[in-house]
Enzyme design. Structure first.
Site, short mmCIF file in Angstrom:
data_model
loop_
_atom_site.label_atom_id
_atom_site.label_comp_id
_atom_site.label_asym_id
_atom_site.label_seq_id
_atom_site.Cartn_x
_atom_site.Cartn_y
_atom_site.Cartn_z
N HIS A 3 21.78 36.19 13.76
CA HIS A 3 22.47 35.17 12.95
C HIS A 3 21.70 34.85 11.67
O HIS A 3 21.94 33.81 11.04
CB HIS A 3 22.64 33.88 13.75
CG HIS A 3 23.29 34.06 15.08
ND1 HIS A 3 24.57 34.56 15.20
CD2 HIS A 3 22.86 33.83 16.34
CE1 HIS A 3 24.89 34.62 16.50
NE2 HIS A 3 23.86 34.18 17.20
N HIS A 14 29.44 35.61 17.93
CA HIS A 14 28.93 36.73 18.73
C HIS A 14 30.02 37.76 18.95
O HIS A 14 29.95 38.55 19.87
CB HIS A 14 28.46 36.24 20.10
CG HIS A 14 27.49 35.12 20.05
ND1 HIS A 14 27.87 33.82 20.08
CD2 HIS A 14 26.14 35.12 19.92
CE1 HIS A 14 26.79 33.04 20.01
NE2 HIS A 14 25.74 33.80 19.90
#
Lengths: 332, 332
Positions: free
Chosen positions: B57, B219
């Site tokens: 991320h 995700h």
């Protein structure tokens, strides 16, 4: 082609409205000319620094307009040079009485159009000096250039020269400094994928699942060779070796810049930076500043480039000087 | 799968070496525990702020370690929670005697492991408070969560809470502030493509050439629905409407955040920002600060998310406070 756009013809215009809406504390936009300029332009008694080129390389150049960097940036259509009228409009917006420096990436259209704008400005009594960035060691001539292409070094140049202008240096001084930066900087890039120009609607080229293009430019134009993908360590060698072969950086202090082409995640850029730093350390090149991230991109291309700049004390001082832009914030 | 990596198992480790090499003026890395921490940690008499989660991320969370933001960040493997030992190591590194705040994104593994670390810290006499971010309005429960997922608001929260800690506020105050931020923030995201986890070697999902996933998580987990792609203006509606339906921002001052998922060019994010700003203006929501760029990504996913935070004067003051991190630099 899937993109977050409204219409192919509105991409540049719409994005400039977005830039203006997001950063009205730093820049304004002349929408007739697609020029992004400092809200306090022209700054009295300061050399104006302008750049520009085709869009699709964001944050370059519009994201680098602000205190300590550019006074204005001219946005062409995607991968297309702005026209002289745009640059001339920028010259008039930023001239604070001490002349304007044009920072031009070495592409035939850009060079020609900035030259023409400089003549138009001269006719109006605005003194203009120009420098041409040609740091890409990959190819001697290319699809869009006579001589080497201008790539990653442009970012470092705009920061350093912008800081010098902010400190009150005169036009000759700033132009000489720019030439010194250009003489001491080299770059090399690679791609894992092509990029898709909205108006074309399909990728500029296709690579096989295990293939990379080494020596790529920032418009999807061909590089040196296609090879099988290697590890990050191997790819770092493919990028750093040609740079060191072109200019001997051993024993020098450098600013090392690992740039993403737009679609490569930051986690991969840091892996590349680590490999680049290891090679440089082994070669006795001393990295004293660095930059890692997506700063001169090629739309949605995956890949990266490496730029090295041999930096003297003055350049380092200017690199560390305050900057307030949307795309590059202050900090070593 | 083509990525700039050495080996699938080394992605996180190698990138942390790169972060350390690039930003040794700001952070150090505990490589035994994959913890990125401020070089001046523990800061005496300051509440420590830590966060963490799966990697992939970036720049979240490691890029947000530094003055005015996080004291430490724990990096798990890609899309995998760090283990309690990592968080406990971070607690010990940053506790300056006034306790530690855990900022936890609402994923089952993260919540459980941060809880366990808090117990370990308490046993060593370190006072810990925890807050759980759950700003994603897309789905109530999801593949990895009970309740809503924690997404873009985390970036704004870490900035605001980090500034409060830097100003010397105590742990109870900082935890209450964090809860106020969480109560006033909402997000919604979309994807044009899946992302490829290195260990999986193939995209998390495939979308047709004209298809987008609306309400996506970070995700590659499913969102609300798959739809045909629309214009940027239409996509902005798909993201902003569910947020406004969930919390009435009309008449409020907000920080508006348009975030890229990793592979989306900045030029498209500015087009999206422009459309989001137009909707908010029409609805009477007053955007007083903004953030546009790739700050909480999902590897090489193409797409974006929108986050709104209703910000009171204190939050705005803290948003504007100095910050020195690799991923977020000072500037409104």
């Amino acid at each position: 082609m899937k993109k977050l756009i409204n219409a192919v013809d509105d991409v540049v215009k719409d994005s400039l409205f977005g830039v203006e809406a997001a950063h009205s504390d730093i820049v304004a936009v002349d929408h007739d000319n697609n020029v992004v300029y400092r809200i306090d332009a022209p700054v009295a008694n300061k050399v104006g620094i302008i750049s520009g080129g085709g869009s699709g390389h964001e944050p370059l150049h519009g994201g680098f307009v602000g205190l300590g960097m550019l006074d204005a940036a001219c946005a062409g259509e995607i991968f297309t040079s702005p026209v002289p009228d745009q640059m001339f409009a920028a010259d008039k917006l930023v001239d604070g009485g001490r002349g304007v420096l044009h920072i031009v990436k070495n592409y035939t259209g850009d060079v020609m159009n900035f030259d023409m704008a400089a003549e138009m400005a001269a006719a109006e009594g605005i003194r203009v000096e120009s420098v041409v960035v040609d740091d890409d060691v990959a190819v001697q001539d290319s699809l869009y250039t006579a001589g080497r292409r201008g790539v990653g070094l442009t970012v470092l140049l705009e920061k350093i020269v912008g800081a010098a202008a902010e400190e009150g240096k005169d036009l000759d001084y700033v132009a000489d400094l720019a030439k010194r930066v250009i003489a001491n900087g080299r770059s090399m890039g690679m791609a894992l994928s092509g990029c898709t120009v909205p108006a074309a609607g399909k990728p500029s080229f296709e690579l096989a699942d295990d293939e990379i293009e080494v020596g790529i430019g920032i418009h999807g134009e061909p590089g040196r060779e296609r090879r099988q993908i290697g590890t990050a360590a191997e790819i770092a060698q493919m990028l750093v070796r040609p740079i060191l072969d072109d200019l001997d950086y051993r024993g020098s202090e450098v600013i090392a810049f690992v740039n993403g082409m737009g679609a490569t995640p930051l986690i991969e850029l840091y892996i590349m930076y680590n490999e680049v730093a290891k090679i440089l350390q082994a070669e006795g090149v001393r990295v004293v500043r660095n930059l890692v991230g997506n700063y001169i991109t090629s739309l949605d291309m995956a890949g990266c480039s490496v730029t090295l700049l041999r930096a003297d004390d003055e350049m380092l001082h200017l690199w560390d000087a305050p900057v307030v832009t949307a795309g590059l914030r202050w900090g070593k």
